[in-house]
Design an enzyme around this catalytic site. Structure first.
Site, mmCIF file in Angstrom:
data_model
loop_
_atom_site.group_PDB
_atom_site.id
_atom_site.type_symbol
_atom_site.label_atom_id
_atom_site.label_comp_id
_atom_site.label_asym_id
_atom_site.label_seq_id
_atom_site.Cartn_x
_atom_site.Cartn_y
_atom_site.Cartn_z
ATOM 1 N N HIS A 1 25.792 -1.422 14.809
ATOM 2 C CA HIS A 1 25.888 -1.545 13.351
ATOM 3 C C HIS A 1 27.319 -1.190 12.952
ATOM 4 O O HIS A 1 27.705 -0.020 12.944
ATOM 5 C CB HIS A 1 24.889 -0.604 12.671
ATOM 6 C CG HIS A 1 24.677 -0.906 11.217
ATOM 7 N ND1 HIS A 1 25.569 -0.525 10.246
ATOM 8 C CD2 HIS A 1 23.680 -1.576 10.588
ATOM 9 C CE1 HIS A 1 25.130 -0.919 9.064
ATOM 10 N NE2 HIS A 1 23.979 -1.566 9.240
ATOM 11 N N CYS B 1 0.870 -1.181 0.000
ATOM 12 C CA CYS B 1 0.000 0.000 0.000
ATOM 13 C C CYS B 1 0.904 1.226 0.000
ATOM 14 O O CYS B 1 2.036 1.166 -0.477
ATOM 15 C CB CYS B 1 -0.946 -0.016 1.205
ATOM 16 S SG CYS B 1 -0.123 -0.101 2.811
#
Length: 627
Positions: free
Chosen positions: A549, A26
């Site tokens: 990270h 969507c």
């Protein structure tokens, strides 16, 4: 953003291509139907740069991306063979009947929302041009724009035929053929003649009602539902050698006749009754529905049940020419979420939270609410109260003054033109006033209710953390994260990756490492070490979630130059070795080794505060989290 790698990461972490029975999208979400949801690595996906959140609801596994979702969707399809693939999700058999209906409606209408939005906005532009006398309805310019805008609505049964067929496990092209049958010029001509002369239409004695099906919704859905059973029956009885011919022949011919003689007229009657009901409701109490929808819209969107309202709105525009059910309340709620997010952006002293809330606020006012909904509203009581109160008030204004939406679109600032119709600007004025009122009211309520502890006192050149609480157990209200590597502290906003710099994944710090040994910065558990070993998710016993990270875009190294020293699910102490990194090799390969360390559930805490600066050693305190 590297959409190719993001798409691959998402596909891998929903269990791979073989675990995906269907994928659609969507405005902001990838909507998967998974064969086995236990194979999905939800925590990993939540911690993936570029993913805003994950929701498993209504038989769909939804990965929230934001406005870049079409690019990620295309990336996944380019790397897989999911095109046209359709099947049940693992949770289908465990769904209630209501959940199954909502999932079906969502699956039918979600893929065609861009068609409805485009057609609606084109009609809105045409209305603006007409109202301001730029074009006349007799001009050729008007006629060209008019049929372009009308096409999306007129041929709606064709689009719905394809999407409904996918939901009912039928051939989508046969579904589109059924929709086209309703709209064939010969049939529409016969209907017009029958209406003028009273001459009956029949097929071998079977009466065919003189009904116009352009822009209709229910007739084609009922007909394609029948098609799904006829097609399976035809497949079962047809000899293998002639199935290619007999299955589409039997399916199309039988379904078309039943559709024209029975299901189409029934669907048309049902659609008209629905329209009459809402017309009556509008005269009985025009404010009731938009007020309720405006108040509870965040919860409807979160669960996906708003698609039930969307389908009713489409049916109303097809039968009445306008909608007062879905668009009005959702307009007030959407922009109210924007006002709430902007209030937090103004009031917070946290730079990262300010950036995230301001971006989500502007996006919500434009009409796309997921970043605000999942990043702000659902995680903050003040924002939720402000949104619901302002949404309800805005819905009441829309209803009491009789605003009508003529063209659809995602409710927000960009769709205000869809309130122009019937040669009047009345609904536009009401919608614009509602938008301003809802934003301001939500902003004020949220600003007043929002509390943020004063945890930083600034002196020249330094920042000291000063907990507000002074009770004897105040130490239990904070949690410390230490440096997982030795190196230079860098402010998160200076990282050359917007996902981290804008605190989309959470607040924290970054380290430019001088030592490649990564150790645990907390006591708790390893939630995940990515297969590429470049990122590690951890969780403390108290629930704090942390992401380390290592480097920027180092996922592309596919684990090269990384040595894993621990495993998923392992209990760790502060200082437990996790990964060994060859920093020199990574830099030689052209990648930045700067390592963000962020609290991914930042919104669960009153403050996430950097405490270290300059050069730090492994084990030095670098973040203090205030509960």
């Amino acid at each position: 953003m590297d959409y190719k790698n993001l798409g691959k990461t998402i596909l891998d972490n929903v269990g791979g291509e073989e675990n995906v029975n269907e994928l659609i999208h969507c405005a902001t979400r990838l909507r998967f139907k998974l064969a086995d949801t236990t194979k999905a690595n939800t925590e990993t996906l939540k911690n993936t740069p570029g993913v805003v959140g994950v929701v498993n609801k209504g038989g769909q596994y939804q990965v929230i991306i934001g406005s870049d979702v079409p690019k990620v969707y295309r990336s996944i399809h380019d790397q897989s063979n999911l095109e046209g693939k359709s099947g049940p999700s693992e949770g289908d058999e465990n769904q209630t009947k209501f959940e199954k209906v909502i999932a079906m409606i969502s699956g039918i209408f979600t893929p065609i929302l861009p068609v409805i939005t485009a057609a609606g906005l084109i009609k809105a532009v045409l209305s603006i041009l007409t109202v301001f006398n730029i074009v006349q309805n007799t001009d050729m310019n008007y006629q060209v724009l008019n049929f372009i805008g009308d096409a999306g609505f007129y041929f709606l049964p064709v689009f719905l035929g394809g999407t409904a067929a996918r939901q009912f496990k039928a051939n989508p092209y046969l579904g589109m053929l059924i929709g086209a049958t309703f709209l064939h010029p010969t049939f529409t001509g016969m209907v017009n003649v029958a209406k003028e002369t009273g001459e009956a239409i029949s097929f071998f004695g079977l009466p065919i009602s003189a009904v116009s099906y352009s822009s209709s919704v229910i007739p084609v859905i009922l007909s394609v539902w029948l098609l799904s059973y006829v097609e399976r029956f035809a497949d079962r009885i047809s000899p293998k050698s002639v199935k290619f011919f007999t299955v589409p022949l039997i399916s199309t011919l039988f379904t078309s006749i039943v559709a024209l003689t029975l299901l189409g007229p029934i669907g048309s009657v049902v659609g008209n009754y629905l329209a009459d009901f809402f017309r009556w409701l509008e005269t009985f109490g025009s404010w009731v529905v938009p007020t309720v929808v405006g108040t509870f819209s965040p919860w409807l969107v979160m669960t996906g049940t708003h698609y039930g309202l969307v389908s009713i709105g489409i049916n109303n525009r097809a039968t009445l020419g306008y909608d007062t059910v879905a668009s009005n309340g959702m307009l007030a709620s959407n922009v109210a979420q924007g006002g709430a997010a902007l209030a937090i952006a103004v009031k917070t002293k946290d730079v990262n939270k300010k950036a995230m809330a301001s971006s989500a606020g502007v996006t919500a006012i434009m009409g796309i609410t997921e970043p605000a909904l999942f990043g702000i509203t659902l995680q903050n009581k003040a924002a939720m109260i402000g949104t619901m109160v302002a949404g309800g008030v805005g819905g009441f204004i829309m209803g009491i003054f009789g605003a009508r939406n003529y063209a659809g679109g995602s409710p927000g600032l960009l769709s205000l033109g869809s309130y122009i119709g019937e040669d009047t600007l009345h609904s536009l004025y009401v919608a614009a006033a509602t938008l301003v009122t809802s934003v301001i009211l939500s902003f004020v309520i949220t600003f007043i209710l929002y509390k943020e502890d004063e945890t930083i006192e600034t002196t020249t050149g330094e920042q000291d953390v000063v907990p507000v609480q002074t009770t004897a157990d105040s130490e239990n209200l904070t949690e410390t994260v230490v440096a997982p590597m030795t190196g230079q502290i860098v402010a998160l906003e200076e990282v050359e990756d917007p996902t981290f710099a804008q605190a989309i994944l959470g607040q924290g710090i970054a380290i430019k490492p001088t030592d490649g040994l990564v150790k645990s910065p907390i006591k708790g558990e390893i939630v995940t070490i990515f297969e590429t070993k470049h990122a590690i998710g951890l969780k403390t016993d108290s629930g704090l979630e942390l992401l380390i990270h290592i480097g920027i875009d180092t996922v592309q190294l596919k684990g090269e130059h990384f040595t894993q020293l621990a495993k998923n699910g392992q209990r760790v102490e502060i200082g437990t070795p996790l990964v060994q990194v060859d920093l020199a090799a990574i830099e030689a390969a052209g990648y930045d080794t700067i390592t963000p360390i962020v609290v991914t559930n930042t919104m669960d805490y009153a403050g996430v505060l950097p405490t270290g600066e300059g050069l730090v050693n492994t084990g030095d305190a670098v973040i203090k989290v205030i509960k």
